[in-house]
Write a protein that holds these residues in place. Sequence first.
Motif, mmCIF file in Angstrom:
data_model
loop_
_atom_site.group_PDB
_atom_site.id
_atom_site.type_symbol
_atom_site.label_atom_id
_atom_site.label_comp_id
_atom_site.label_asym_id
_atom_site.label_seq_id
_atom_site.Cartn_x
_atom_site.Cartn_y
_atom_site.Cartn_z
ATOM 1 N N ALA A 36 9.024 0.239 -8.948
ATOM 2 C CA ALA A 36 8.248 -0.809 -8.311
ATOM 3 C C ALA A 36 8.906 -1.272 -7.028
ATOM 4 C CB ALA A 36 8.071 -1.977 -9.272
ATOM 5 N N GLU B 259 4.723 -5.137 -1.945
ATOM 6 C CA GLU B 259 5.203 -4.602 -3.229
ATOM 7 C C GLU B 259 4.072 -4.459 -4.241
ATOM 8 O OE1 GLU B 259 8.036 -3.359 -4.320
ATOM 9 O OE2 GLU B 259 9.260 -3.802 -2.571
ATOM 10 N N GLN B 260 4.038 -3.324 -4.904
ATOM 11 C CA GLN B 260 3.080 -3.009 -5.954
ATOM 12 C C GLN B 260 1.635 -3.217 -5.516
ATOM 13 O OE1 GLN B 260 4.098 -4.781 -9.723
ATOM 14 N NE2 GLN B 260 6.216 -4.137 -9.563
ATOM 15 N N TRP C 287 -0.389 1.318 -4.709
ATOM 16 C CA TRP C 287 0.341 1.290 -5.971
ATOM 17 C C TRP C 287 -0.677 1.548 -7.067
ATOM 18 C CZ3 TRP C 287 5.253 1.538 -7.081
ATOM 19 C CH2 TRP C 287 5.677 1.217 -8.366
ATOM 20 N N TRP D 148 3.760 4.857 -6.263
ATOM 21 C CA TRP D 148 3.106 4.943 -4.961
ATOM 22 C C TRP D 148 2.301 6.235 -4.881
ATOM 23 C CZ3 TRP D 148 2.542 0.755 -2.439
ATOM 24 C CH2 TRP D 148 3.509 -0.242 -2.469
#
Length: 171
Positions: free
Chosen positions: A32, A115-116, A140, A145
């Motif tokens: 992550a 992020e994510q 994500w 990814w």
Amino acid sequence: MNVARRFMLIAALALSACGQTPQTPRVPPAAAHSDPADVIRPIYDRYLNPTDPAVTTYPALEDQAPWSADLRQKLLDMMARSNALNEPILDFDPFTNAQEGPTSNLTVVTEALVEQSHAVVRTHFTNAGREDEVVYDLIWENGAWKIDNIRTSDWQLREIVMQRAGEAPPP
């Protein structure tokens, strides 16, 4: 003992008195927090080592990269249309923005990151003596990814995979 530690100790004792054990906070998997550029770099191994037979075998396009589920399905649909028409829809390598040639001087940089959620990775390289760049839009998906689009200033893979052979991409 500081206040935070004292509070945690009291909370743990209270939970144990109720017959429950305190839960440790869930730590997200290392992937992550990985750099999305790390997903793109290995794609270029076969281009950077053109004499190594272990990396110069080209699988089908849908197996050459970690595609998002949506883009992978669109690639498969495009290839089926291309085969039915017996005409190429995608007639170049989207990773190198060329039809052939050795690649060198590769740089791969994460340019934007949520992020994510999503990220943008930019590659710069020399291919057959020409400086070029290819940009990857990643999302994500299922804990990793995935490439959701590849683009340059002249084209976008998502537009190409949606067209029929011989048609211009949408404006």
